[in-house]
Write a protein that holds these residues in place. Sequence first.
Motif, PDB file in Angstrom:
ATOM      1  N   ARG A 267      16.987  27.391  12.982  1.00 29.08           N
ATOM      2  CA  ARG A 267      17.202  25.943  13.057  1.00 29.08           C
ATOM      3  C   ARG A 267      17.327  25.495  14.514  1.00 29.08           C
ATOM      4  O   ARG A 267      17.653  24.348  14.784  1.00 29.08           O
ATOM      5  N   ASN A 268      17.036  26.393  15.454  1.00 29.76           N
ATOM      6  CA  ASN A 268      17.338  26.164  16.866  1.00 29.76           C
ATOM      7  C   ASN A 268      16.102  25.916  17.719  1.00 29.76           C
ATOM      8  O   ASN A 268      16.189  25.842  18.938  1.00 29.76           O
ATOM      9  N   TRP A 273      14.259  19.255  15.594  1.00 26.17           N
ATOM     10  CA  TRP A 273      15.558  19.925  15.665  1.00 26.17           C
ATOM     11  C   TRP A 273      16.667  19.041  15.075  1.00 26.17           C
ATOM     12  O   TRP A 273      16.702  17.835  15.294  1.00 26.17           O
ATOM     13  N   ASN A 274      17.550  19.670  14.307  1.00 24.88           N
ATOM     14  CA  ASN A 274      18.747  19.040  13.750  1.00 24.88           C
ATOM     15  C   ASN A 274      18.428  17.844  12.858  1.00 24.88           C
ATOM     16  O   ASN A 274      19.171  16.866  12.804  1.00 24.88           O
ATOM     17  N   GLU A 275      17.329  17.936  12.142  1.00 20.38           N
ATOM     18  CA  GLU A 275      17.019  16.923  11.137  1.00 20.38           C
ATOM     19  C   GLU A 275      17.430  17.464   9.765  1.00 20.38           C
ATOM     20  O   GLU A 275      18.441  18.141   9.646  1.00 20.38           O
ATOM     21  N   ASP A 276      16.663  17.167   8.748  1.00 16.90           N
ATOM     22  CA  ASP A 276      17.020  17.597   7.391  1.00 16.90           C
ATOM     23  C   ASP A 276      17.127  19.117   7.297  1.00 16.90           C
ATOM     24  O   ASP A 276      16.333  19.850   7.878  1.00 16.90           O
ATOM     25  N   TRP A 325       4.645  32.395   0.777  1.00 16.49           N
ATOM     26  CA  TRP A 325       3.873  32.381   2.023  1.00 16.49           C
ATOM     27  C   TRP A 325       3.816  30.908   2.430  1.00 16.49           C
ATOM     28  O   TRP A 325       3.097  30.116   1.834  1.00 16.49           O
ATOM     29  N   LEU A 326       4.619  30.544   3.426  1.00 13.78           N
ATOM     30  CA  LEU A 326       4.826  29.137   3.758  1.00 13.78           C
ATOM     31  C   LEU A 326       3.937  28.677   4.910  1.00 13.78           C
ATOM     32  O   LEU A 326       3.877  29.317   5.963  1.00 13.78           O
ATOM     33  N   MET A 327       3.272  27.561   4.687  1.00  9.96           N
ATOM     34  CA  MET A 327       2.494  26.909   5.727  1.00  9.96           C
ATOM     35  C   MET A 327       3.387  25.910   6.464  1.00  9.96           C
ATOM     36  O   MET A 327       4.219  25.249   5.843  1.00  9.96           O
ATOM     37  N   PRO A 328       3.241  25.783   7.777  1.00 10.34           N
ATOM     38  CA  PRO A 328       4.171  24.954   8.552  1.00 10.34           C
ATOM     39  C   PRO A 328       4.026  23.469   8.270  1.00 10.34           C
ATOM     40  O   PRO A 328       2.998  22.998   7.769  1.00 10.34           O
ATOM     41  N   SER A 329       5.092  22.736   8.600  1.00 13.83           N
ATOM     42  CA  SER A 329       5.061  21.276   8.476  1.00 13.83           C
ATOM     43  C   SER A 329       4.579  20.665   9.782  1.00 13.83           C
ATOM     44  O   SER A 329       4.355  21.363  10.776  1.00 13.83           O
ATOM     45  N   ASN A 330       4.413  19.355   9.796  1.00 11.10           N
ATOM     46  CA  ASN A 330       4.001  18.655  11.006  1.00 11.10           C
ATOM     47  C   ASN A 330       4.851  17.399  11.157  1.00 11.10           C
ATOM     48  O   ASN A 330       5.686  17.101  10.302  1.00 11.10           O
ATOM     49  N   SER A 374      14.406  22.201   9.085  1.00 12.91           N
ATOM     50  CA  SER A 374      13.987  21.644  10.374  1.00 12.91           C
ATOM     51  C   SER A 374      14.404  22.591  11.484  1.00 12.91           C
ATOM     52  O   SER A 374      15.265  23.453  11.297  1.00 12.91           O
ATOM     53  N   GLY A 375      13.760  22.436  12.647  1.00  8.08           N
ATOM     54  CA  GLY A 375      14.057  23.317  13.769  1.00  8.08           C
ATOM     55  C   GLY A 375      13.571  24.734  13.570  1.00  8.08           C
ATOM     56  O   GLY A 375      14.102  25.678  14.161  1.00  8.08           O
ATOM     57  N   ASN A 376      12.510  24.900  12.740  1.00  9.13           N
ATOM     58  CA  ASN A 376      12.010  26.237  12.403  1.00  9.13           C
ATOM     59  C   ASN A 376      11.005  26.747  13.430  1.00  9.13           C
ATOM     60  O   ASN A 376      10.285  25.973  14.062  1.00  9.13           O
ATOM     61  N   SER A 377      10.913  28.068  13.521  1.00 11.17           N
ATOM     62  CA  SER A 377      10.052  28.672  14.541  1.00 11.17           C
ATOM     63  C   SER A 377       8.569  28.482  14.251  1.00 11.17           C
ATOM     64  O   SER A 377       7.777  28.242  15.167  1.00 11.17           O
TER      65      SER A 377
END
Length: 435
Positions: A267-268, A273-276, A325-330, A374-377
């Motif tokens: 989350r860092n 960062w620091n949203e939901d 298998w997770l696809m990233p958000s935007n 949120s704040g994911n790598s």
Amino acid sequence: MNCAESKPSSEEEENYDFKRISYKGYHLFRIWPRSDDTIENLKILSEQPNVQLWLPPVKNMSVDIVLPPNIISSIKEELKENSIEFSILSTDIQKLISDQNPRHSDSRWKFKNEQTNKFTWTHYHSLDDISNYLEYLRSTYSNFVDLITIGKSAEGRDLKVIRISSDKSDIESLKPAIWIDAGVHAREWISPAVALFIIKQLVEFNNTNKNLTQNVDWYILPVSNPDGYIYTHTTDRLWKKSRSTDDGFRNRYFWEESDCKGVDLNRNWDFRWNEDGSSENPCHDTYAGRHPFSEPETRAMSNFILEHRDRIIIYLTLHSYSQMWLMPSNPTKSKSNDYDDLLYMGRKAVESLKKLHGTNYKLVAKHNIFYPTSGNSDDWAKNKVGIKYSYTIELRDRGTYGFLLPPSEIIPTGKEIFTAIRTLTKSVLINALDS
């Protein structure tokens, strides 16, 4: 924590003054919340001492929750009175922990010399064992293996990336590269184990997989959170975060300091960062830190990735559990312009994985998952660095054992994930040549 405690025995205890936390008599409940009120009540319940939600509660989906002995009876009654469906997966979490990694005099691998490699895949290993295994690989396969210390953890431990490349020289390679990190969350032991299994395939079975190291450089960080990982071996098996301290900030809160150490390293990162799905409370498991990259571990990883951003074509981060298998958000939390490409490559990976053992992994875009993060790598890697094929892999299982996956699952999980990564790598390389 107020759990019962007993004194540990481990070679890695020298920097700690603690007692081992016991989960004897703790129950693992699976609950199916069917209403928003139940969701809110579960969130409130999770704030009580020694209660752990293993996944965020979602309406009409099961949630696993660890409950201490003193509240089990009252929770059972409340669930029955409100006609809330539930089952009990375990009546003694400590037994699951003990069964997962039994203490035997011959079960721990000891590095003695460069000709002795007895690293096992039927046991979860200590950080010392892992470090010694990596050193063994570097010394034994020095023609194409190197170890790079990219930084230090909050408690001063080295963050060791293994570089696997047929171009072993001091000159920066021009080949495309793949980054894999694991062990971000301390309690997810299967994650470092699978990363090490991948390393073994690429190094010790290089003759079989030579095309993967000839055409691609590999950078793999098996333990991204060494402080937390050691803490799960010596003190609290279910600890999630890092072990950093920021006492001036944390003293505003009234919880015990031991409960409030650490940051959720996933989350860092500096994207949403620091949203939901994260917390400003330093005592919470999803505490995002004081600011993006406040933690030495995430700073070290991000700096290294940025230095190699022109070559990294795939970013993978290994977690558990749920077999996704997770696809990233935007930024818009919707489909990206290259969504179809990510979906296509992800589908090839999970289909090849399934052929091996029949294991089902769900391919999901993050904007479609049922709980916010949120704040994911991986989101940062995709949106800030521009690594197109960035994924989070949530490993076995779907909740029967959760974070306490038996060591018998290491090899089958490692085999299927390596199969998926090999397929993904070859597909991405072929696609790059065709474009």
